[in-house]
Design a protein around this motif. Structure first.
Motif, PDB file in Angstrom:
ATOM      1  N   MET A   1       0.841  -1.177   0.000  1.00 15.06           N
ATOM      2  CA  MET A   1       0.000   0.000   0.000  1.00 15.06           C
ATOM      3  C   MET A   1       0.889   1.244   0.000  1.00 15.06           C
ATOM      4  SD  MET A   1      -2.804   1.032   2.833  1.00 15.06           S
ATOM      5  CE  MET A   1      -3.602   2.578   2.744  1.00 15.06           C
ATOM      6  N   ARG A   2       0.632   2.110  -0.905  1.00 14.33           N
ATOM      7  CA  ARG A   2       1.408   3.345  -1.044  1.00 14.33           C
ATOM      8  C   ARG A   2       0.686   4.482  -0.329  1.00 14.33           C
ATOM      9  NH1 ARG A   2       6.199   5.200  -1.963  1.00 14.33           N
ATOM     10  NH2 ARG A   2       6.356   6.947  -3.354  1.00 14.33           N
ATOM     11  N   LEU A   3       1.422   5.229   0.475  1.00 11.79           N
ATOM     12  CA  LEU A   3       0.838   6.364   1.187  1.00 11.79           C
ATOM     13  C   LEU A   3       0.648   7.554   0.255  1.00 11.79           C
ATOM     14  CD1 LEU A   3       2.873   6.354   4.506  1.00 11.79           C
ATOM     15  CD2 LEU A   3       0.474   5.812   4.221  1.00 11.79           C
ATOM     16  N   LYS A   4      -0.497   8.206   0.383  1.00  7.80           N
ATOM     17  CA  LYS A   4      -0.738   9.455  -0.326  1.00  7.80           C
ATOM     18  C   LYS A   4      -0.446  10.601   0.629  1.00  7.80           C
ATOM     19  CE  LYS A   4      -4.597   7.239  -2.313  1.00  7.80           C
ATOM     20  NZ  LYS A   4      -6.012   7.200  -2.166  1.00  7.80           N
ATOM     21  N   ARG A   5      -0.225  11.780   0.102  1.00  8.31           N
ATOM     22  CA  ARG A   5       0.130  12.938   0.928  1.00  8.31           C
ATOM     23  C   ARG A   5      -0.922  13.239   2.005  1.00  8.31           C
ATOM     24  NH1 ARG A   5       1.992  15.302   4.350  1.00  8.31           N
ATOM     25  NH2 ARG A   5       2.465  17.494   4.393  1.00  8.31           N
ATOM     26  N   GLU A   6      -2.179  13.000   1.705  1.00  3.99           N
ATOM     27  CA  GLU A   6      -3.227  13.289   2.691  1.00  3.99           C
ATOM     28  C   GLU A   6      -3.325  12.215   3.785  1.00  3.99           C
ATOM     29  OE1 GLU A   6      -5.112  11.439  -0.964  1.00  3.99           O
ATOM     30  OE2 GLU A   6      -3.890  13.206  -0.665  1.00  3.99           O
ATOM     31  N   ASP A   7      -2.576  11.121   3.656  1.00  2.00           N
ATOM     32  CA  ASP A   7      -2.607  10.041   4.641  1.00  2.00           C
ATOM     33  C   ASP A   7      -1.703  10.288   5.844  1.00  2.00           C
ATOM     34  OD1 ASP A   7      -4.357   8.616   3.036  1.00  2.00           O
ATOM     35  OD2 ASP A   7      -2.761   7.416   2.110  1.00  2.00           O
ATOM     36  N   TYR A   8      -0.774  11.221   5.735  1.00  2.00           N
ATOM     37  CA  TYR A   8       0.185  11.417   6.822  1.00  2.00           C
ATOM     38  C   TYR A   8       0.470  12.900   7.056  1.00  2.00           C
ATOM     39  CZ  TYR A   8       3.557  12.057   3.023  1.00  2.00           C
ATOM     40  OH  TYR A   8       4.203  12.495   1.902  1.00  2.00           O
ATOM     41  N   VAL A   9       1.036  13.159   8.239  1.00  2.00           N
ATOM     42  CA  VAL A   9       1.462  14.500   8.622  1.00  2.00           C
ATOM     43  C   VAL A   9       2.975  14.450   8.776  1.00  2.00           C
ATOM     44  CG1 VAL A   9       1.305  16.292  10.383  1.00  2.00           C
ATOM     45  CG2 VAL A   9      -0.703  14.902   9.839  1.00  2.00           C
ATOM     46  N   LEU A  10       3.657  15.444   8.257  1.00  2.00           N
ATOM     47  CA  LEU A  10       5.117  15.507   8.299  1.00  2.00           C
ATOM     48  C   LEU A  10       5.517  16.787   9.009  1.00  2.00           C
ATOM     49  CD1 LEU A  10       7.685  14.057   7.227  1.00  2.00           C
ATOM     50  CD2 LEU A  10       7.540  15.541   5.237  1.00  2.00           C
ATOM     51  N   GLU A  36      11.706  12.312   2.835  1.00  2.00           N
ATOM     52  CA  GLU A  36      11.504  11.067   2.098  1.00  2.00           C
ATOM     53  C   GLU A  36      11.781   9.854   2.978  1.00  2.00           C
ATOM     54  OE1 GLU A  36      13.597  13.537   1.029  1.00  2.00           O
ATOM     55  OE2 GLU A  36      12.297  14.432  -0.480  1.00  2.00           O
ATOM     56  N   GLU A  37      12.848   9.937   3.786  1.00  2.00           N
ATOM     57  CA  GLU A  37      13.197   8.829   4.671  1.00  2.00           C
ATOM     58  C   GLU A  37      12.126   8.638   5.747  1.00  2.00           C
ATOM     59  OE1 GLU A  37      16.785   7.293   7.605  1.00  2.00           O
ATOM     60  OE2 GLU A  37      16.921   9.288   6.720  1.00  2.00           O
ATOM     61  N   ALA A  38      11.612   9.731   6.293  1.00  2.00           N
ATOM     62  CA  ALA A  38      10.566   9.646   7.314  1.00  2.00           C
ATOM     63  C   ALA A  38       9.314   8.979   6.748  1.00  2.00           C
ATOM     64  CB  ALA A  38      10.241  11.027   7.856  1.00  2.00           C
ATOM     65  N   VAL A  39       8.913   9.349   5.536  1.00  2.00           N
ATOM     66  CA  VAL A  39       7.725   8.767   4.916  1.00  2.00           C
ATOM     67  C   VAL A  39       7.968   7.292   4.578  1.00  2.00           C
ATOM     68  CG1 VAL A  39       6.183   8.869   2.920  1.00  2.00           C
ATOM     69  CG2 VAL A  39       6.871  10.975   4.072  1.00  2.00           C
ATOM     70  N   LEU A  40       9.150   6.974   4.088  1.00  2.00           N
ATOM     71  CA  LEU A  40       9.485   5.575   3.794  1.00  2.00           C
ATOM     72  C   LEU A  40       9.453   4.743   5.075  1.00  2.00           C
ATOM     73  CD1 LEU A  40      10.424   3.470   1.704  1.00  2.00           C
ATOM     74  CD2 LEU A  40      12.755   4.143   2.242  1.00  2.00           C
ATOM     75  N   ASN A  41      10.027   5.265   6.146  1.00  2.00           N
ATOM     76  CA  ASN A  41      10.000   4.561   7.432  1.00  2.00           C
ATOM     77  C   ASN A  41       8.574   4.411   7.941  1.00  2.00           C
ATOM     78  OD1 ASN A  41      12.779   4.380   7.373  1.00  2.00           O
ATOM     79  ND2 ASN A  41      13.106   6.108   8.732  1.00  2.00           N
ATOM     80  N   LEU A  42       7.751   5.436   7.753  1.00  2.00           N
ATOM     81  CA  LEU A  42       6.351   5.370   8.158  1.00  2.00           C
ATOM     82  C   LEU A  42       5.616   4.284   7.383  1.00  2.00           C
ATOM     83  CD1 LEU A  42       3.962   6.486   9.778  1.00  2.00           C
ATOM     84  CD2 LEU A  42       3.620   8.143   7.927  1.00  2.00           C
ATOM     85  N   GLN A  43       5.882   4.190   6.117  1.00  2.00           N
ATOM     86  CA  GLN A  43       5.229   3.166   5.306  1.00  2.00           C
ATOM     87  C   GLN A  43       5.613   1.771   5.798  1.00  2.00           C
ATOM     88  OE1 GLN A  43       4.915   4.062   1.264  1.00  2.00           O
ATOM     89  NE2 GLN A  43       4.486   1.992   0.634  1.00  2.00           N
TER      90      GLN A  43
END
Length: 60
Positions: A1-10, A36-43
């Motif tokens: 599952m790929r995260l979309k921008r509206e799925d997370y807060v950075l 990018e690393e934070a979002v990848l780790n979140l995924q």
């Protein structure tokens, strides 16, 4: 599952890193040196959480 921008807060942290969490579940969060690393780790954390949920469901 790929995260979309509206799925997370950075958010940028005071030490220069980045903290990301799911907008619908703050307990699912991750840190990275870059956005990018934070979002990848979140995924990765999210995928582990979903896999663990399936393991519990199979156990019960």
């Amino acid at each position: 599952m790929r995260l979309k921008r509206e799925d997370y807060v950075l958010e940028r942290t005071s030490d220069g890193g980045y903290f990301a969490w799911l907008s619908f579940n703050m307990q699912c969060n991750a840190y990275g040196d870059s956005p990018e690393e934070a979002v990848l780790n979140l995924q990765q954390v999210m995928e582990e959480l979903v896999n663990d949920m399936y393991l519990v469901e199979d156990f019960v």
